[in-house]
Design a protein around this motif. Sequence first.
Motif, PDB file in Angstrom:
ATOM      1  N   ALA A 344       0.948  -1.223  -0.081  1.00  0.00           N
ATOM      2  CA  ALA A 344       0.165   0.352  -0.374  1.00  0.00           C
ATOM      3  C   ALA A 344       0.664   1.438   0.131  1.00  0.00           C
ATOM      4  CB  ALA A 344      -0.604  -0.070   1.301  1.00  0.00           C
ATOM      5  N   ALA A 345       1.980   1.246   0.850  1.00  0.00           N
ATOM      6  CA  ALA A 345       3.108   2.246   0.460  1.00  0.00           C
ATOM      7  C   ALA A 345       3.399   2.012  -0.227  1.00  0.00           C
ATOM      8  CB  ALA A 345       3.861   2.567   2.063  1.00  0.00           C
ATOM      9  N   THR A 346       3.720   0.875  -1.543  1.00  0.00           N
ATOM     10  CA  THR A 346       4.407   1.541  -2.389  1.00  0.00           C
ATOM     11  C   THR A 346       3.418   2.449  -3.212  1.00  0.00           C
ATOM     12  OG1 THR A 346       6.031   0.005  -2.039  1.00  0.00           O
ATOM     13  CG2 THR A 346       6.032   0.513  -4.428  1.00  0.00           C
ATOM     14  N   ARG A 347       2.396   1.721  -3.078  1.00  0.00           N
ATOM     15  CA  ARG A 347       1.482   2.393  -4.358  1.00  0.00           C
ATOM     16  C   ARG A 347       0.913   3.811  -4.085  1.00  0.00           C
ATOM     17  NH1 ARG A 347      -0.864  -2.685  -3.210  1.00  0.00           N
ATOM     18  NH2 ARG A 347      -2.774  -1.346  -1.619  1.00  0.00           N
ATOM     19  N   ARG A 348       0.886   3.993  -3.202  1.00  0.00           N
ATOM     20  CA  ARG A 348       0.777   5.725  -2.962  1.00  0.00           C
ATOM     21  C   ARG A 348       2.653   6.823  -2.500  1.00  0.00           C
ATOM     22  NH1 ARG A 348      -3.240   8.371   2.342  1.00  0.00           N
ATOM     23  NH2 ARG A 348      -2.473  10.301   2.019  1.00  0.00           N
ATOM     24  N   PHE A 349       3.443   6.318  -2.231  1.00  0.00           N
ATOM     25  CA  PHE A 349       4.363   6.990  -1.847  1.00  0.00           C
ATOM     26  C   PHE A 349       5.861   6.817  -2.945  1.00  0.00           C
ATOM     27  CE2 PHE A 349       2.559   6.593   2.180  1.00  0.00           C
ATOM     28  CZ  PHE A 349       2.117   8.353   2.664  1.00  0.00           C
ATOM     29  N   THR A 354       9.064   4.546  -0.439  1.00  0.00           N
ATOM     30  CA  THR A 354       9.100   3.061   0.748  1.00  0.00           C
ATOM     31  C   THR A 354      10.128   2.800   1.151  1.00  0.00           C
ATOM     32  OG1 THR A 354       7.248   3.105  -0.159  1.00  0.00           O
ATOM     33  CG2 THR A 354       7.917   0.892   1.003  1.00  0.00           C
TER      34      THR A 354
END
Length: 474
Positions: A344-349, A354
């Motif tokens: 999820a963090a990779t998709r967002r940031f 990440t």
Amino acid sequence: MPATSTAPDRVHQPEAGAGAGAGAGAAAVPVAGARFALGAALLGFFVITLDALIVSVALPAIGNDLGGGISGLQWVVDGYTLMLAALLLSAGSVSDRIGAKRAFGLGLVLFLAASAACALAPTLGVLVGARLVQGAGAAVMMPATLALIREAFPDADRRTRALALWAVGGSVGSAAGPLVGGALAGWDWRWIFFINLPVGLVALVLLGRAPSSPRREVPFDVVGQVAAVAALGALTYALIEGGQAGFASARIVAALVLAVAAAAVFLVRQARGRAPMMPLDLFRSRPVVAALAAGFALNVGFYGVTFLFSLYFQTFRGMSAAVTGLLFLPMTLQSVGVSFVSAAATRRFGAKATMVAGQVVMGAGLLVLCLLPATVPVWAVAVLLMPVSFGGTLAVPAMTGLMLSSVPAERAGLASGVLNTFRQVGGAVAVAVYGALVTAGSFTAGMRTGLIAAAILLAATAALGALRARTPRG
């Protein structure tokens, strides 16, 4: 981090050869045959990751039975990791040449025979030799597990689901390693190797019912492979034995000279060979260099902590092997959930942010461990180990994504193989260096020095990853 620390990132993708052959014929693979292939691959990945960590908690019991001191116990850990790292670069070529099914079967038989030899080892030297063979078997198996899945599941959606299940095998193996190792070592440490036999036999039965694998002619760099083994072996020997013999002793200096010479031969071979295992032009990409540096540093932190605190809990805090395994459980068990956080963090940031965040968290966790007073409750230490695992598990999937997105699609398998090799080398070097530090003087002083050094390394590689790549004009 355990779930991803030991998982092979090398996605075996022979696009024009075996992959194409698999895709062409895989549409006719029966559903049952595909499931048998997945089951065999999952169990193979399980025992590979299990044996990377199950030994750590049993080290004091092995030392009490077979002797050898800290340096001998380092070889028990590093014998496996060393061969795994050194042979991974060419193991994919072996899988292509003889077929993934046959490569997996041969690797598994070698792994099981070595496991039996480990369990029956009468001396520490025999145990270390068997661990070297066990690591070689694991190296042959690792890329073949992914190739089996690729061939059995030509449809992208079904293959994604199959790979998710395959990853569960690695997660369970990593999480179970310290716990099972502690429980079995409290009874008899030899059972940590005997446990591989029933699992491996089931995997062989499933493999026998899996569809056959295509073969293709691919080059094999014998000189480069021998040079890689010689370089890593000599370096590991120098780091482990130098802690006791002194780094100025003749045999340690000779080992370091051999390591440098073998590394030079390897690099020349990669620069001039027709089919290099590790093409040097990969290092022209800053994201690739950042990912490789991060992979090395993350495994230095994780493997070093696992090795040191296994000895710390039992030698200095008086915990049994079974209790030590339980103390590692919060650290290893959280990795399954954190993997979803990383996605999820990779998709967002983004992958780079990440990855860097994970390195910073792990480095901070290592520094906190350095500041612990001697009287801190062991349960508090177990809790404070969690940021180390959290940071690693957060960083590794993003790091892998950054690596693969920075190379052409046709080089994805090769690039991820290089990445996983860097990670395994980091683990081997960590155990060697940390052991040398605690052997040379006070255990606690050496432990703190090692933890601080790992934190500095993580800070440096995080800074490298945070640098913006230069955008070419025009």
